[in-house]
Motif scaffolding. Structure first.
Motif, mmCIF file in Angstrom:
data_model
loop_
_atom_site.group_PDB
_atom_site.id
_atom_site.type_symbol
_atom_site.label_atom_id
_atom_site.label_comp_id
_atom_site.label_asym_id
_atom_site.label_seq_id
_atom_site.Cartn_x
_atom_site.Cartn_y
_atom_site.Cartn_z
ATOM 1 N N LYS A 233 0.840 -1.193 0.000
ATOM 2 C CA LYS A 233 0.000 0.000 0.000
ATOM 3 C C LYS A 233 0.879 1.249 0.000
ATOM 4 N N ASN A 234 0.412 2.269 -0.704
ATOM 5 C CA ASN A 234 1.079 3.574 -0.826
ATOM 6 C C ASN A 234 2.263 3.570 -1.781
ATOM 7 N N ASP A 235 2.538 2.453 -2.449
ATOM 8 C CA ASP A 235 3.580 2.468 -3.486
ATOM 9 C C ASP A 235 3.138 3.341 -4.661
ATOM 10 N N THR A 236 1.992 2.998 -5.227
ATOM 11 C CA THR A 236 1.410 3.698 -6.369
ATOM 12 C C THR A 236 -0.103 3.585 -6.271
ATOM 13 N N LEU A 237 -0.815 4.322 -7.122
ATOM 14 C CA LEU A 237 -2.270 4.191 -7.167
ATOM 15 C C LEU A 237 -2.674 2.775 -7.538
ATOM 16 N N TYR A 238 -1.938 2.193 -8.482
ATOM 17 C CA TYR A 238 -2.243 0.824 -8.892
ATOM 18 C C TYR A 238 -1.998 -0.163 -7.749
ATOM 19 N N ALA A 239 -0.909 0.007 -7.026
ATOM 20 C CA ALA A 239 -0.627 -0.861 -5.882
ATOM 21 C C ALA A 239 -1.725 -0.733 -4.831
ATOM 22 N N ASP A 240 -2.161 0.503 -4.571
ATOM 23 C CA ASP A 240 -3.264 0.708 -3.619
ATOM 24 C C ASP A 240 -4.522 -0.025 -4.072
ATOM 25 N N TYR A 241 -4.814 0.048 -5.378
ATOM 26 C CA TYR A 241 -5.980 -0.619 -5.946
ATOM 27 C C TYR A 241 -5.890 -2.135 -5.733
ATOM 28 N N ILE A 242 -4.727 -2.707 -5.991
ATOM 29 C CA ILE A 242 -4.552 -4.152 -5.844
ATOM 30 C C ILE A 242 -4.689 -4.589 -4.391
ATOM 31 N N VAL A 243 -4.000 -3.893 -3.493
ATOM 32 C CA VAL A 243 -4.026 -4.266 -2.072
ATOM 33 C C VAL A 243 -5.444 -4.161 -1.506
ATOM 34 N N LYS A 244 -6.167 -3.132 -1.941
ATOM 35 C CA LYS A 244 -7.530 -2.943 -1.459
ATOM 36 C C LYS A 244 -8.487 -3.983 -2.035
ATOM 37 N N LYS A 245 -8.337 -4.302 -3.318
ATOM 38 C CA LYS A 245 -9.262 -5.232 -3.974
ATOM 39 C C LYS A 245 -8.996 -6.680 -3.604
ATOM 40 N N TYR A 246 -7.740 -7.004 -3.310
ATOM 41 C CA TYR A 246 -7.383 -8.397 -3.014
ATOM 42 C C TYR A 246 -6.675 -8.492 -1.658
ATOM 43 N N PRO A 247 -7.419 -8.239 -0.565
ATOM 44 C CA PRO A 247 -6.824 -8.378 0.780
ATOM 45 C C PRO A 247 -6.859 -9.851 1.218
ATOM 46 N N LEU A 248 -6.215 -10.689 0.424
ATOM 47 C CA LEU A 248 -6.339 -12.132 0.595
ATOM 48 C C LEU A 248 -5.231 -12.678 1.487
ATOM 49 N N LYS A 249 -5.573 -13.646 2.301
ATOM 50 C CA LYS A 249 -4.575 -14.257 3.184
ATOM 51 C C LYS A 249 -3.534 -15.033 2.379
ATOM 52 N N GLU A 250 -3.890 -15.368 1.144
ATOM 53 C CA GLU A 250 -2.956 -16.117 0.303
ATOM 54 C C GLU A 250 -1.882 -15.222 -0.323
ATOM 55 N N ILE A 251 -2.060 -13.905 -0.252
ATOM 56 C CA ILE A 251 -1.082 -12.994 -0.853
ATOM 57 C C ILE A 251 -0.315 -12.263 0.243
ATOM 58 N N ASN A 252 0.994 -12.326 0.141
ATOM 59 C CA ASN A 252 1.880 -11.609 1.052
ATOM 60 C C ASN A 252 2.463 -10.416 0.307
ATOM 61 N N TYR A 253 1.962 -9.215 0.642
ATOM 62 C CA TYR A 253 2.457 -8.005 -0.001
ATOM 63 C C TYR A 253 3.736 -7.564 0.699
ATOM 64 N N LEU A 254 4.859 -7.851 0.060
ATOM 65 C CA LEU A 254 6.170 -7.645 0.684
ATOM 66 C C LEU A 254 6.626 -6.196 0.670
ATOM 67 N N GLY A 255 6.197 -5.418 -0.324
ATOM 68 C CA GLY A 255 6.804 -4.122 -0.546
ATOM 69 C C GLY A 255 8.147 -4.295 -1.237
ATOM 70 N N LYS A 256 8.842 -3.205 -1.430
ATOM 71 C CA LYS A 256 10.130 -3.241 -2.114
ATOM 72 C C LYS A 256 11.165 -3.951 -1.257
ATOM 73 N N ILE A 257 11.891 -4.871 -1.859
ATOM 74 C CA ILE A 257 12.936 -5.600 -1.139
ATOM 75 C C ILE A 257 14.261 -5.444 -1.882
ATOM 76 N N SER A 258 15.356 -5.747 -1.209
ATOM 77 C CA SER A 258 16.686 -5.584 -1.792
ATOM 78 C C SER A 258 16.965 -6.678 -2.820
ATOM 79 N N ARG A 259 17.980 -6.443 -3.640
ATOM 80 C CA ARG A 259 18.385 -7.462 -4.619
ATOM 81 C C ARG A 259 18.797 -8.747 -3.923
ATOM 82 N N LYS A 260 19.466 -8.616 -2.794
ATOM 83 C CA LYS A 260 19.875 -9.807 -2.060
ATOM 84 C C LYS A 260 18.667 -10.609 -1.605
ATOM 85 N N GLU A 261 17.632 -9.900 -1.159
ATOM 86 C CA GLU A 261 16.407 -10.583 -0.726
ATOM 87 C C GLU A 261 15.677 -11.216 -1.907
ATOM 88 N N VAL A 262 15.684 -10.537 -3.060
ATOM 89 C CA VAL A 262 15.057 -11.112 -4.253
ATOM 90 C C VAL A 262 15.704 -12.447 -4.587
#
Length: 363
Positions: A233-262
């Motif tokens: 949430k708060n990344d972009t308007l599109y990200a806000d739309y996705i997080v709001k429309k699909y608040p599903l327990k099956e999805i883990n919204y990580l946010g931006k992560i480092s290359r090492k974490e990727v």
């Protein structure tokens, strides 16, 4: 022989796959010029993100602030800078062909927006997608015929550029995958099958297809999966739309992560999901392939070209969540029969390494 000077311009490449391309280029160039009589000046947004001892950096932080600054740099400031530096090669890594004084000029075109007409809804969620569609053809066209070569990442783009801009000097240069030595893993609940989608909050990334596919799955499958997506949430308007429309327990919204974490997620995940509607490459596909991981990917030309020769991959239509849901279900139940993929351009001329690019632009 006098010392050669190369300018590498990547002033707007600040995140995602395009930053990875810039960083990989500079990393390989830093090694390439070791003990060679070559001077490299890199124009970047923020030099503090780099630590390459053989390369000089010029930071231009305003370049990403807005397009007025970007246009000023490309078509006015860079002209003055080129007269001052007097480089042998000017290599623009970010689509635009600047006004510069230089005998050998190259541009690397990687933004596919001119090939994608967004829906009205997508344009409201991300205004610049609509603007790019309308104006990027014009931006590409400026000075494009002054380049020694135009580099693109795939053959479908080469064919489109040749027709669109009446060019005969387009060369396909596949991004070279530079696998980082990351042995770390992310702890993931081993009672779940973990999918991973490293992405940005851009409307063409088609994250809603994942949400719709999950909603089609039966409870016994939904209880066994977790989809890790790098938006919040708060990344972009599109990200806000996705997080709001699909608040599903099956999805883990990580946010931006480092290359090492990727890369740690690549190590730990069960499967890559890549439903993007448009890419000039699709770097996570190449990266996941480097880890020999299964992939479920958009059934589009860019994706098949990126996947290349690979067995553990299946494809789904970008507007058919039922197809993705079925593939996810089969992967969870271990009944999936991967379609696999064959690279269709084995005998076509292309450049496949940064070293080959550097030799080409210098010769």
């Amino acid at each position: 022989m006098s010392k050669k000077t190369i300018v590498i311009s990547g002033v707007n490449m600040v995140d995602g796959g395009i930053f990875t391309i810039l960083d990989n280029c500079l990393n390989e160039l830093n090694k390439f010029i070791e003990n060679k009589d070559i001077n490299v000046i890199a124009l970047v947004n923020d030099s503090s993100k780099f630590n390459y001892n053989n390369i000089s950096f010029i930071s231009l932080p305003k370049s990403k602030k807005n397009w007025l600054f970007r246009l000023y740099y490309e078509y006015f400031y860079f002209n003055k800078l080129s007269k001052k530096i007097n480089p042998d090669v000017w290599f623009s890594l970010h689509d635009t062909s600047p006004n510069v004084k230089c005998k050998r000029r190259f541009v690397y075109c990687h933004n596919p927006n001119l090939f994608y007409k967004p829906s009205f809804k997508e344009s409201t969620l991300e205004i610049k997608v609509g603007i790019f569609y309308l104006f990027y053809k014009f931006i590409y066209k400026i000075n494009i015929h002054k380049n020694t070569n135009v580099f693109v990442q795939q053959f479908w783009i080469k064919n489109a550029f040749e027709k669109m801009f009446d060019l005969e000097n387009v060369i396909v240069t596949q991004p070279e995958f530079v696998k980082e030595e990351v042995n770390s893993t992310i702890y993931l609940d081993d009672s779940k099958v973990h999918f991973f989608y490293p992405t940005l909050g851009r409307s063409f990334k088609n994250i809603e297809l994942i949400g719709e596919a999950i909603l089609l799955l039966p409870d016994e499958i939904r209880n066994k999966i977790k989809v890790n997506v790098t938006i919040q949430k708060n990344d972009t308007l599109y990200a806000d739309y996705i997080v709001k429309k699909y608040p599903l327990k099956e999805i883990n919204y990580l946010g931006k992560i480092s290359r090492k974490e990727v890369f740690a997620y690549y190590n730990s995940m069960a499967c890559l999901l890549f439903p993007s509607k448009l890419e000039t490459w699709g770097l996570p596909i190449t990266e996941a392939k480097g880890f020999n991981k299964p992939m479920l990917v958009s059934d589009l030309p860019y994706a098949k070209e990126t996947v290349g020769n690979y067995e553990n991959v299946s494809f789904f239509k970008i507007d058919k969540p039922n197809e993705l849901a079925q593939l996810m279900r089969e992967l969870v139940t271990k009944t999936i029969d991967y379609t696999g993929n064959k690279y269709p351009y084995e005998n076509e001329y292309q450049i496949t390494s940064w070293e080959s690019i550097f030799n080409h632009i210098l010769n």
